[in-house]
Design a protein around this motif. Structure first.
Motif, PDB file in Angstrom:
ATOM      1  N   LEU A  24     -59.741  -9.364  -2.440  1.00 59.15           N
ATOM      2  CA  LEU A  24     -59.226 -10.159  -3.551  1.00 59.15           C
ATOM      3  C   LEU A  24     -60.206 -11.274  -3.849  1.00 59.15           C
ATOM      4  CD1 LEU A  24     -56.193 -12.245  -2.246  1.00 59.15           C
ATOM      5  CD2 LEU A  24     -57.643 -10.880  -0.794  1.00 59.15           C
ATOM      6  N   SER A  25     -60.283 -11.631  -5.124  1.00 53.34           N
ATOM      7  CA  SER A  25     -61.308 -12.589  -5.553  1.00 53.34           C
ATOM      8  C   SER A  25     -61.238 -13.887  -4.788  1.00 53.34           C
ATOM      9  CB  SER A  25     -61.198 -12.919  -7.036  1.00 53.34           C
ATOM     10  OG  SER A  25     -60.309 -12.124  -7.700  1.00 53.34           O
ATOM     11  N   GLU A  26     -60.024 -14.414  -4.613  1.00 53.83           N
ATOM     12  CA  GLU A  26     -59.892 -15.719  -3.976  1.00 53.83           C
ATOM     13  C   GLU A  26     -60.604 -15.749  -2.630  1.00 53.83           C
ATOM     14  OE1 GLU A  26     -57.629 -13.904  -5.353  1.00 53.83           O
ATOM     15  OE2 GLU A  26     -56.212 -15.094  -6.535  1.00 53.83           O
ATOM     16  N   THR A  80     -61.735   7.276  -0.439  1.00 51.48           N
ATOM     17  CA  THR A  80     -61.426   6.193   0.506  1.00 51.48           C
ATOM     18  C   THR A  80     -60.889   4.980  -0.250  1.00 51.48           C
ATOM     19  OG1 THR A  80     -63.683   5.358   0.375  1.00 51.48           O
ATOM     20  CG2 THR A  80     -63.183   6.901   2.174  1.00 51.48           C
ATOM     21  N   ASP A  81     -60.132   4.189   0.486  1.00 50.61           N
ATOM     22  CA  ASP A  81     -59.453   3.038  -0.104  1.00 50.61           C
ATOM     23  C   ASP A  81     -60.101   1.767   0.451  1.00 50.61           C
ATOM     24  OD1 ASP A  81     -57.540   1.393  -1.244  1.00 50.61           O
ATOM     25  OD2 ASP A  81     -55.925   1.935   0.152  1.00 50.61           O
ATOM     26  N   ASN A  82     -60.327   0.784  -0.387  1.00 49.76           N
ATOM     27  CA  ASN A  82     -60.806  -0.500   0.141  1.00 49.76           C
ATOM     28  C   ASN A  82     -60.104  -1.649  -0.533  1.00 49.76           C
ATOM     29  OD1 ASN A  82     -62.848  -1.695  -1.987  1.00 49.76           O
ATOM     30  ND2 ASN A  82     -63.233   0.516  -1.875  1.00 49.76           N
ATOM     31  N   TYR A  83     -60.007  -2.745   0.208  1.00 52.52           N
ATOM     32  CA  TYR A  83     -59.145  -3.853  -0.200  1.00 52.52           C
ATOM     33  C   TYR A  83     -59.908  -5.176  -0.240  1.00 52.52           C
ATOM     34  CZ  TYR A  83     -55.628  -7.545   0.408  1.00 52.52           C
ATOM     35  OH  TYR A  83     -54.869  -8.680   0.271  1.00 52.52           O
ATOM     36  N   ARG A 118     -49.756 -12.373  -1.101  1.00 46.80           N
ATOM     37  CA  ARG A 118     -48.596 -11.661  -1.666  1.00 46.80           C
ATOM     38  C   ARG A 118     -48.680 -10.149  -1.476  1.00 46.80           C
ATOM     39  NH1 ARG A 118     -46.497 -14.853  -6.930  1.00 46.80           N
ATOM     40  NH2 ARG A 118     -46.590 -16.926  -6.038  1.00 46.80           N
ATOM     41  N   ASP A 119     -49.709  -9.689  -0.796  1.00 43.27           N
ATOM     42  CA  ASP A 119     -49.841  -8.254  -0.527  1.00 43.27           C
ATOM     43  C   ASP A 119     -49.117  -7.909   0.762  1.00 43.27           C
ATOM     44  OD1 ASP A 119     -51.471  -7.590  -2.742  1.00 43.27           O
ATOM     45  OD2 ASP A 119     -53.145  -8.578  -1.733  1.00 43.27           O
ATOM     46  N   ILE A 120     -48.461  -6.755   0.755  1.00 41.51           N
ATOM     47  CA  ILE A 120     -47.686  -6.371   1.931  1.00 41.51           C
ATOM     48  C   ILE A 120     -48.400  -5.267   2.700  1.00 41.51           C
ATOM     49  CG2 ILE A 120     -45.481  -5.413   2.718  1.00 41.51           C
ATOM     50  CD1 ILE A 120     -44.306  -6.740   0.220  1.00 41.51           C
ATOM     51  N   GLY A 124     -59.223  -0.252 -16.107  1.00 40.08           N
ATOM     52  CA  GLY A 124     -59.256  -1.088 -14.912  1.00 40.08           C
ATOM     53  C   GLY A 124     -58.000  -0.825 -14.122  1.00 40.08           C
ATOM     54  N   LYS A 125     -57.272  -1.886 -13.828  1.00 41.87           N
ATOM     55  CA  LYS A 125     -56.049  -1.707 -13.075  1.00 41.87           C
ATOM     56  C   LYS A 125     -54.956  -1.170 -14.015  1.00 41.87           C
ATOM     57  CE  LYS A 125     -57.298  -5.693 -10.321  1.00 41.87           C
ATOM     58  NZ  LYS A 125     -56.994  -6.259  -9.027  1.00 41.87           N
ATOM     59  N   ALA A 126     -54.234  -0.182 -13.544  1.00 41.86           N
ATOM     60  CA  ALA A 126     -53.192   0.401 -14.385  1.00 41.86           C
ATOM     61  C   ALA A 126     -52.016  -0.558 -14.515  1.00 41.86           C
ATOM     62  CB  ALA A 126     -52.723   1.709 -13.764  1.00 41.86           C
TER      63      ALA A 126
HETATM   64  O1  DLL Z   1     -59.201  -6.393  -7.061  1.00 43.93           O
HETATM   65  C1  DLL Z   1     -61.005  -7.057  -5.589  1.00 43.93           C
HETATM   66  C2  DLL Z   1     -61.400  -5.635  -5.399  1.00 43.93           C
HETATM   67  C3  DLL Z   1     -62.262  -5.039  -6.291  1.00 43.93           C
HETATM   68  C4  DLL Z   1     -60.947  -4.915  -4.306  1.00 43.93           C
HETATM   69  C5  DLL Z   1     -62.667  -3.753  -6.094  1.00 43.93           C
HETATM   70  C6  DLL Z   1     -61.342  -3.617  -4.089  1.00 43.93           C
HETATM   71  C7  DLL Z   1     -62.218  -3.020  -4.991  1.00 43.93           C
HETATM   72  P1  DLL Z   1     -58.496  -9.230  -7.704  1.00 43.93           P
HETATM   73  O2  DLL Z   1     -58.763  -8.814  -9.096  1.00 43.93           O
HETATM   74  O3  DLL Z   1     -58.487 -10.671  -7.376  1.00 43.93           O
HETATM   75  O4  DLL Z   1     -59.590  -8.614  -6.739  1.00 43.93           O
HETATM   76  O5  DLL Z   1     -57.125  -8.564  -7.281  1.00 43.93           O
HETATM   77  C8  DLL Z   1     -56.682  -8.661  -5.957  1.00 43.93           C
HETATM   78  O6  DLL Z   1     -55.560  -6.517  -6.131  1.00 43.93           O
HETATM   79  O7  DLL Z   1     -54.241  -9.095  -4.045  1.00 43.93           O
HETATM   80  C9  DLL Z   1     -54.029  -6.660  -4.343  1.00 43.93           C
HETATM   81  O8  DLL Z   1     -52.751  -6.938  -4.876  1.00 43.93           O
HETATM   82  C10 DLL Z   1     -54.759  -5.700  -5.265  1.00 43.93           C
HETATM   83  N1  DLL Z   1     -55.626  -4.798  -4.490  1.00 43.93           N
HETATM   84  C11 DLL Z   1     -56.945  -4.908  -4.242  1.00 43.93           C
HETATM   85  N2  DLL Z   1     -57.376  -3.851  -3.494  1.00 43.93           N
HETATM   86  C12 DLL Z   1     -56.281  -3.083  -3.233  1.00 43.93           C
HETATM   87  C13 DLL Z   1     -56.047  -1.865  -2.514  1.00 43.93           C
HETATM   88  C14 DLL Z   1     -59.861  -7.287  -6.541  1.00 43.93           C
HETATM   89  N3  DLL Z   1     -57.024  -1.191  -1.912  1.00 43.93           N
HETATM   90  C15 DLL Z   1     -55.380  -7.898  -5.798  1.00 43.93           C
HETATM   91  N4  DLL Z   1     -54.779  -1.395  -2.465  1.00 43.93           N
HETATM   92  C16 DLL Z   1     -54.917  -7.901  -4.363  1.00 43.93           C
HETATM   93  C17 DLL Z   1     -53.766  -2.047  -3.075  1.00 43.93           C
HETATM   94  C18 DLL Z   1     -55.168  -3.705  -3.861  1.00 43.93           C
HETATM   95  N5  DLL Z   1     -53.912  -3.186  -3.772  1.00 43.93           N
END
Ligand code: DLL
Length: 432
Positions: free
Chosen positions: A236-238, A231-234, A300-302, A421-423
């Motif tokens: 952002l820190s802010e 599963t996918d979840n979304y 900035r996410d679409i 972490g993030k690729a």
């Molecule tokens: O990545 C928060 C997070 C942690 C979400 C763990 C889900 C799981 P930041 O480091 O601030 O916070 O990065 C936020 O990562 O604006 C998106 O561009 C990208 N992003 C986060 N979740 C997704 C997703 C965390 N499910 C930025 N699909 C965001 C695509 C994602 N992009």
């Protein structure tokens, strides 16, 4: 299972009523407590009392990552530091990180929204959840940690790194849920296989993946390799971290915690709202945050909003899979290219591994795109002519989808750097 029926299954009209009440409170709060917002509202001749319906959110000013940077570290906080009990930060690509703070109540809200999200995906108290996000300033690990604990799952805070040890811990501790980035999940499958461990032989049944984009094809690959539901979840820190939105088991869009976040979709060029269902930039207003309330944060996410009812019974609006970011959109010879488009093409081709990089450079005045992708072991040991044909075939398919010629370079198995972490998929060598 639904974690919080009252808040997740309200009729639409009630959701909007609560959002409006909370929006009014938030605007009053930031006007009284955050000089940056008071000035921004004053400059527009706005008073908090001018917000009368939800659409009035459009009268409010946007907030950007630069605004947070310009008030580094605590300048946008709405409470004294004494009331802040946790700090996190997101790494910027350049310079200082973006700092976010949480009051005790914010942490409680955060654990609640994550508890909802993990329950949506199917986690229960009977699960053993292995967290492979890095613990630290990044919100991923701590965010999932407290939400998973709240539902009663057994949390293993493995953190990132030392992949062989991760596999051992997952196997020995009987992990049923894997939490991390999708790219790291794929890497872990690879490491397991290299160790002679069949990933499917572990107890794992579910993956909670987020923090970076993941195409449907990549998801299917993860599901196949691990034999799990991914599963996918979304988040952002802010805005808070993970917990803003997440998929239920039906994997049909990510349910938004709408009682805490008001999501708009705008045209990033004009700032105007997109027609319902159309993709655009997500703009998020926090409705209950105490330490760092934000008005109309430009993510900035679409993505796009989905309002059709979900068979799971939740009534909240959903986010369509994030299609990319307005700022990782590459413009190559005038053509807009999202790394996710390239990923979708690559994942459909037999013989290439899900590890790739986009390298953009400039020759004279011309931008060039090179797509470097690993081939699988079996292909790599094949004939040279076969490899050449594979590269040509990928080039053709990319051209059809991108409307752009890209040069494809096939790389040896395991030669592209893995990330915990993030690729990092894009290397832009063009002069700025
Ligand atoms: O990545 C928060 C997070 C942690 C979400 C763990 C889900 C799981 P930041 O480091 O601030 O916070 O990065 C936020 O990562 O604006 C998106 O561009 C990208 N992003 C986060 N979740 C997704 C997703 C965390 N499910 C930025 N699909 C965001 C695509 C994602 N992009």
């Amino acid at each position: 299972m639904i974690w919080d029926k009252e808040n997740e299954c309200r009729p639409r009209a009630e959701i909007e009523k609560i959002q409006l009440e909370r929006l009014k409170e938030t605007v009053e709060r930031v006007y009284a407590r955050v000089p940056f917002y008071r000035q921004a509202l004053d400059a527009r001749g706005l008073r908090p009392g001018d917000i009368r319906c939800l659409e009035d959110v459009r009268l409010l000013p946007f907030t950007t990552k630069d605004d947070l940077r310009n008030h580094y570290p605590y300048g946008l906080f709405a409470v004294p530091l004494k009331e802040v009990v946790r700090i996190h930060a997101s790494s910027g690509t350049t310079g200082k990180p973006t700092v976010v703070g949480y009051t005790r109540r914010d942490l409680d809200t955060w654990a609640e929204v994550v508890a909802r999200m993990v329950t949506e995906a199917g986690v229960t108290a009977g699960d053993v959840a292995h967290i492979s996000f890095g613990y630290g300033l990044f919100t991923g690990a701590f965010g999932l940690h407290y939400g998973l604990e709240r539902v009663g799952a057994t949390v293993v805070p493995a953190s990132a790194g030392n992949s062989r040890r991760q596999i051992m811990l997952m196997r020995d501790f009987g992990a049923t849920v894997l939490v991390g980035t999708p790219s790291y999940a794929l890497h872990l499958a690879e490491v397991a296989e290299a160790e002679g461990v069949d990933p499917r032989s572990l107890n794992l049944r579910l993956g909670l993946f987020g923090a970076e984009a993941c195409s449907e094809e990549m998801r299917r690959e993860i599901e196949r390799r691990w034999g799990i539901l991914a599963t996918d979840n979304y988040g952002l820190s802010e805005v808070i971290g993970p917990g803003v939105a997440g998929e239920c088991e039906l994997k049909n869009g990510q349910h938004i915690a709408e009682d805490h976040f008001l999501v708009e979709v705008i045209d990033p060029r004009t700032g105007e709202p997109c027609p319902p269902g159309e993709p655009g930039e997500l703009v998020i207003t926090t409705l209950t945050k105490e330490a760092l309330p934000l008005l109309r944060y430009r993510t900035r996410d679409i993505s796009a909003l989905m309002f059709e009812p979900c068979p799971c019974g939740r009534t909240t609006a959903r986010l369509r899979k994030i299609a990319g970011r307005t700022d990782d959109m590459l413009i190559i010879r005038g053509v807009n290219v999202f790394p996710s488009q390239v990923e979708s093409v690559l994942m459909e081709i037999e013989g290439v591994a899900p590890h790739y990089q986009l390298i953009v450079s400039r020759k004279g005045y011309m931008d060039e795109l090179e797509v470097k992708v690993e081939v699988t072991e079996r292909f790599f040991n094949g004939r040279f002519r076969q490899l050449e044909e594979l590269a040509e075939m990928i080039e053709d398919r990319l051209e059809t989808v991108l409307q752009l010629k890209a040069k494809v370079t096939l790389a040896e198995p395991f030669s592209i750097e893995r990330s915990e972490g993030k690729a990092k998929r894009v290397i832009d060598l063009r002069p700025k």
